[in-house]
Design a protein around this motif. Structure first.
Motif, PDB file in Angstrom:
ATOM      1  N   LEU A  38      -0.955   3.793   8.265  1.00  0.00           N
ATOM      2  CA  LEU A  38      -0.029   4.620   7.485  1.00  0.00           C
ATOM      3  C   LEU A  38       0.143   5.990   8.127  1.00  0.00           C
ATOM      4  N   VAL A  85      -3.220  10.622   0.736  1.00  0.00           N
ATOM      5  CA  VAL A  85      -3.150  10.224  -0.659  1.00  0.00           C
ATOM      6  C   VAL A  85      -4.125   9.067  -0.938  1.00  0.00           C
ATOM      7  N   ILE A  86      -4.162   8.110  -0.031  1.00  0.00           N
ATOM      8  CA  ILE A  86      -5.068   6.958  -0.202  1.00  0.00           C
ATOM      9  C   ILE A  86      -6.523   7.419  -0.133  1.00  0.00           C
ATOM     10  N   LEU A 106       0.825  -1.207   0.000  1.00  0.00           N
ATOM     11  CA  LEU A 106       0.000   0.000   0.000  1.00  0.00           C
ATOM     12  C   LEU A 106       0.859   1.257   0.000  1.00  0.00           C
ATOM     13  N   GLY A 107       2.013   1.199   0.659  1.00  0.00           N
ATOM     14  CA  GLY A 107       2.941   2.335   0.620  1.00  0.00           C
ATOM     15  C   GLY A 107       3.439   2.590  -0.794  1.00  0.00           C
ATOM     16  N   GLU A 142      -4.770   1.414   5.707  1.00  0.00           N
ATOM     17  CA  GLU A 142      -4.714   2.880   5.695  1.00  0.00           C
ATOM     18  C   GLU A 142      -4.577   3.442   7.112  1.00  0.00           C
ATOM     19  N   SER A 178       0.271   9.115  -6.047  1.00  0.00           N
ATOM     20  CA  SER A 178       0.667  10.527  -5.984  1.00  0.00           C
ATOM     21  C   SER A 178       1.361  10.983  -7.262  1.00  0.00           C
ATOM     22  N   LEU A 181       0.620   9.823   3.857  1.00  0.00           N
ATOM     23  CA  LEU A 181       0.250   8.726   2.962  1.00  0.00           C
ATOM     24  C   LEU A 181      -1.236   8.425   3.049  1.00  0.00           C
ATOM     25  N   ARG A 182      -1.782   8.538   4.244  1.00  0.00           N
ATOM     26  CA  ARG A 182      -3.217   8.294   4.428  1.00  0.00           C
ATOM     27  C   ARG A 182      -4.043   9.268   3.590  1.00  0.00           C
ATOM     28  N   THR A 194       0.701   4.004  -2.821  1.00  0.00           N
ATOM     29  CA  THR A 194       0.508   5.411  -2.477  1.00  0.00           C
ATOM     30  C   THR A 194       1.445   6.306  -3.279  1.00  0.00           C
TER      31      THR A 194
END
Length: 84
Positions: A71, A78-79, A33-34, A68, A41, A75-76, A37
């Motif tokens: 994070l 962006v998700i 997920l990172g 999420e 972006s 980053l959260r 992300t």
């Protein structure tokens, strides 16, 4: 040049996360997920596709929402842009 480096890094993180995904600790999912992300972006195309997948597959959306929460805030955010 920077965008190419970030996209390459994101893909490497996603692949590394896929390798450690079977481990009992959900670290692989967090890594994937990172990486996703970073791709979101950098690419509106990826963001639209992730949003569509989350809309069509609630199980994927559920996993993304669980990870999420773990994070960092940046980053959260962006998700959250890909919420269905």
């Amino acid at each position: 040049m920077t965008r190419l480096i970030l996209v390459t890094l994101a893909i490497a993180i996603i692949l590394a996360g896929a390798v450690v995904l079977p481990m009992p600790v959900p670290f692989g999912a967090i890594m994937m997920l990172g990486g996703l992300t970073i791709l979101i972006s950098q690419s509106p195309f990826v963001a639209r596709n992730v949003q569509a997948v989350r809309r069509q597959h609630l199980s994927v959306d559920h996993v993304i929402r669980r990870v999420e929460a773990r994070l960092p805030e940046r980053l959260r955010n962006v998700i959250r842009r890909t919420d269905p």
